[in-house]
Design a protein around this motif. Structure first.
Motif, short mmCIF file in Angstrom:
data_model
loop_
_atom_site.label_atom_id
_atom_site.label_comp_id
_atom_site.label_asym_id
_atom_site.label_seq_id
_atom_site.Cartn_x
_atom_site.Cartn_y
_atom_site.Cartn_z
N GLY A 234 0.79 -1.23 0.00
CA GLY A 234 0.00 0.00 0.00
C GLY A 234 0.82 1.26 0.00
O GLY A 234 0.27 2.36 -0.20
N LEU A 235 2.14 1.18 0.23
CA LEU A 235 2.96 2.39 0.18
C LEU A 235 2.93 2.96 -1.23
O LEU A 235 3.10 2.23 -2.21
CB LEU A 235 4.41 2.09 0.57
N PRO A 236 2.70 4.26 -1.37
CA PRO A 236 2.73 4.85 -2.71
C PRO A 236 4.13 4.79 -3.31
O PRO A 236 5.13 4.81 -2.59
CB PRO A 236 2.28 6.30 -2.47
N VAL A 237 4.19 4.74 -4.64
CA VAL A 237 5.45 4.62 -5.35
C VAL A 237 5.58 5.78 -6.34
O VAL A 237 4.66 6.04 -7.11
CB VAL A 237 5.55 3.28 -6.12
N VAL A 238 6.72 6.46 -6.27
CA VAL A 238 7.05 7.50 -7.25
C VAL A 238 8.13 6.94 -8.16
O VAL A 238 9.17 6.48 -7.67
CB VAL A 238 7.54 8.79 -6.56
N VAL A 239 7.90 6.95 -9.46
CA VAL A 239 8.83 6.36 -10.42
C VAL A 239 9.51 7.48 -11.22
O VAL A 239 8.86 8.28 -11.87
CB VAL A 239 8.12 5.40 -11.39
N LEU A 240 10.84 7.50 -11.14
CA LEU A 240 11.66 8.43 -11.92
C LEU A 240 12.42 7.62 -12.96
O LEU A 240 13.20 6.74 -12.60
CB LEU A 240 12.62 9.18 -11.01
N HIS A 241 12.20 7.91 -14.23
CA HIS A 241 12.78 7.09 -15.29
C HIS A 241 13.17 7.95 -16.48
O HIS A 241 12.73 9.09 -16.64
CB HIS A 241 11.79 6.01 -15.73
N ASP A 242 14.01 7.36 -17.33
CA ASP A 242 14.39 8.01 -18.59
C ASP A 242 13.20 8.04 -19.54
O ASP A 242 12.22 7.32 -19.36
CB ASP A 242 15.54 7.25 -19.27
N ALA A 243 13.33 8.85 -20.59
CA ALA A 243 12.35 8.81 -21.67
C ALA A 243 12.81 7.75 -22.66
O ALA A 243 13.61 8.02 -23.55
CB ALA A 243 12.24 10.17 -22.35
N ARG A 261 -1.50 -0.12 -5.11
CA ARG A 261 -0.56 0.96 -4.81
C ARG A 261 -0.81 2.17 -5.71
O ARG A 261 -1.13 2.02 -6.89
CB ARG A 261 0.89 0.50 -5.02
N VAL A 262 -0.63 3.33 -5.15
CA VAL A 262 -0.58 4.55 -5.95
C VAL A 262 0.79 4.60 -6.62
O VAL A 262 1.82 4.53 -5.94
CB VAL A 262 -0.78 5.81 -5.08
N VAL A 263 0.82 4.67 -7.93
CA VAL A 263 2.07 4.73 -8.69
C VAL A 263 2.09 6.05 -9.46
O VAL A 263 1.30 6.24 -10.39
CB VAL A 263 2.22 3.55 -9.65
N VAL A 264 2.95 6.95 -9.04
CA VAL A 264 3.04 8.27 -9.66
C VAL A 264 4.16 8.26 -10.69
O VAL A 264 5.30 7.93 -10.38
CB VAL A 264 3.30 9.36 -8.60
N ASP A 265 3.84 8.64 -11.91
CA ASP A 265 4.82 8.70 -12.98
C ASP A 265 5.49 10.07 -12.96
O ASP A 265 4.92 11.06 -13.42
CB ASP A 265 4.14 8.46 -14.33
N HIS A 341 2.35 14.67 -4.17
CA HIS A 341 1.14 14.12 -4.79
C HIS A 341 0.91 12.68 -4.35
O HIS A 341 -0.23 12.28 -4.06
CB HIS A 341 1.26 14.20 -6.31
N ALA A 342 1.97 11.89 -4.31
CA ALA A 342 1.83 10.48 -3.94
C ALA A 342 1.29 10.32 -2.53
O ALA A 342 0.48 9.42 -2.26
CB ALA A 342 3.18 9.78 -4.07
N LEU A 343 1.73 11.19 -1.61
CA LEU A 343 1.33 11.07 -0.21
C LEU A 343 -0.09 11.56 0.03
O LEU A 343 -0.67 11.27 1.09
CB LEU A 343 2.31 11.82 0.68
N THR A 344 -0.64 12.31 -0.90
CA THR A 344 -2.00 12.82 -0.71
C THR A 344 -2.98 12.23 -1.71
O THR A 344 -4.17 12.58 -1.68
CB THR A 344 -2.01 14.36 -0.87
N ALA A 345 -2.51 11.35 -2.60
CA ALA A 345 -3.39 10.78 -3.62
C ALA A 345 -4.40 9.84 -2.99
O ALA A 345 -4.08 9.11 -2.05
CB ALA A 345 -2.55 10.04 -4.65
N PRO A 346 -5.64 9.84 -3.49
CA PRO A 346 -6.66 8.92 -2.97
C PRO A 346 -6.39 7.49 -3.41
O PRO A 346 -5.45 7.22 -4.16
CB PRO A 346 -7.96 9.46 -3.57
N ASP A 347 -7.25 6.61 -2.97
CA ASP A 347 -7.10 5.19 -3.31
C ASP A 347 -7.13 5.01 -4.82
O ASP A 347 -7.96 5.60 -5.52
CB ASP A 347 -8.25 4.41 -2.66
N PRO A 348 -6.23 4.18 -5.37
CA PRO A 348 -6.16 4.02 -6.83
C PRO A 348 -7.45 3.55 -7.46
O PRO A 348 -7.82 3.99 -8.54
CB PRO A 348 -5.05 2.98 -7.01
N ALA A 349 -8.17 2.65 -6.79
CA ALA A 349 -9.39 2.10 -7.37
C ALA A 349 -10.45 3.16 -7.58
O ALA A 349 -11.27 3.08 -8.49
CB ALA A 349 -9.93 0.98 -6.48
#
Length: 385
Positions: A234-243, A261-265, A341-349
């Motif tokens: 349930g921990l939110p995930v922030v993903v930092l990636h290349d283009a 999980r909340v997954v923030v791009d 944003h990840a810490l305040t985002a609502p439930d993904p569903a």
């Protein structure tokens, strides 16, 4: 040593390449560290101080080489013209045929094969040698605020978590998943995850220290899942990636595999890169003419990652842009905004719908890039002068 002021410098543009001199490098460091407020990786400084960048795919040979054309056309035209001597046919017929052969040989076009090109000037190895040897020998160390993100003992580039990431966080509130080693070092050195009690997980997209050998995206996803599954569900995930292909597919596949999980791009947007002065590189991709593989990759990018036709085709051709080339101050702002944003985002569903901010790349380039200066790249790149 300068012949006029007798001051000793580390770099000499006459020997080390255009733009490689101490004063310009100091200006680049000042800009990269935001006046000394940030600590940046040496790889980030390399991108920001580049003097050129070019990337183009391989091109297959097309047409008949001129030498071969004329080797066939001239004797053929001569033989046909000799038919005039036989007088079996009117003279204008063989002469017309001979002229046609010569004209056909002249108008045929030939495009030679061209090897793929993917480079940043100066090269990474050259820049590291200049900074870790010449600069260090002259000034006693790297510039203030710059750390080497590729120590000698780190040869495989494969670690589940960035050094010091998980060990310093108790009861984490979020997970920061980063696929670029230099950016992972930047995040750790500036304690960006620590400000939000987040744990930093590093999953490389590329093999070893190479910037051109991309790992299969499914392998990256599996390692990313192992990394985030080591922490509370349930921990939110922030993903930092290349283009790139791996980064574009990583976020949607993580969301599909872990819908709880909340997954923030927060990765680098392909559309933003294609229409900006960002660094562009080319993977060690299939050679020219390998259209089937590129077509399959483009289809997956459209259907799974939801990219446009143009963006998917660009990535399938082998192009990508490194996250480490983003100006550090902008990178910090994006990471902070994504964590908030990840810490305040609502439930993904409850919020999974088209247009949700979680389904968009946060990272964009400034709307108006400054014009290239005398010390900056005039191809693809950010003004660093």
């Amino acid at each position: 040593m300068c012949a006029h002021c007798r001051q000793r410098f580390a770099l000499d543009p006459r020997e080390d390449g255009r733009g490689m001199h101490d004063l310009r490098l100091r200006r680049c460091v000042e800009r990269a560290t935001d006046g000394g407020r940030l600590t940046v990786a040496l790889t980030q400084l390399w991108y920001l101080s580049r003097t050129g960048n070019s990337a183009r795919p391989a091109v297959a040979r097309h047409g008949v080489p001129p030498g071969l054309r004329w080797l066939v056309a001239l004797p053929t035209a001569a033989l046909v013209a000799c038919a005039v001597l036989v007088r079996a046919v009117p003279a204008y017929i063989p002469l017309t045929v001979a002229l046609g052969v010569l004209v056909a040989a002249a108008v045929m076009r030939h495009r030679p094969a061209r090897a793929a090109v993917s480079e940043v000037q100066p090269s990474e190895d050259t820049f590291r040698r200049l900074m870790t040897r010449h600069w260090t020998r002259t000034y006693g160390g790297l510039p203030e605020g710059v750390v080497d993100d590729r120590p000698a003992q780190d040869t495989d580039g494969r670690s589940t978590t960035a050094r010091g990431g998980a060990a310093t966080v108790s009861r984490p509130r979020a997970v920061v998943l980063c696929t670029d080693r230099a950016v992972s070092v930047f995040l750790r050195e500036n304690d960006i995850p620590g400000r939000f009690r987040a744990v930093l997980v590093h999953v490389p997209e590329r093999t070893g220290s190479s910037r051109y050998g991309a790992r299969p995206h499914r392998e990256v996803v599996k390692e990313a899942l192992r990394g985030i599954d080591g922490f509370r569900a349930g921990l939110p995930v922030v993903v930092l990636h290349d283009a790139g292909v791996q980064g574009s597919l990583l976020v949607p596949l993580l969301r599909a595999a872990r819908p709880d999980r909340v997954v923030v791009d927060a990765g680098l947007s392909v559309a933003a890169v294609r229409h900006s002065r960002a660094v562009r590189l080319l993977n060690a991709a299939p050679s020219a003419g390998a259209g089937a593989g590129a077509g399959a990759a483009a289809e997956e990018l459209r259907t799974v990652a939801g990219l446009s036709e143009e963006d998917a085709a660009w990535l399938a051709e082998g192009f990508w842009s490194p996250l480490a080339a983003v100006p550090p101050r902008l990178l910090e702002a994006v990471a902070v905004r994504a964590l908030e944003h990840a810490l305040t985002a609502p439930d993904p569903a409850a919020t999974r719908r088209s247009g949700d901010a979680r389904n968009q790349g946060f990272l964009t380039w400034p709307g108006q890039a400054p014009a290239p200066g005398p010390d900056s790249s005039r191809t693809e790149g950010t003004n660093t002068a």
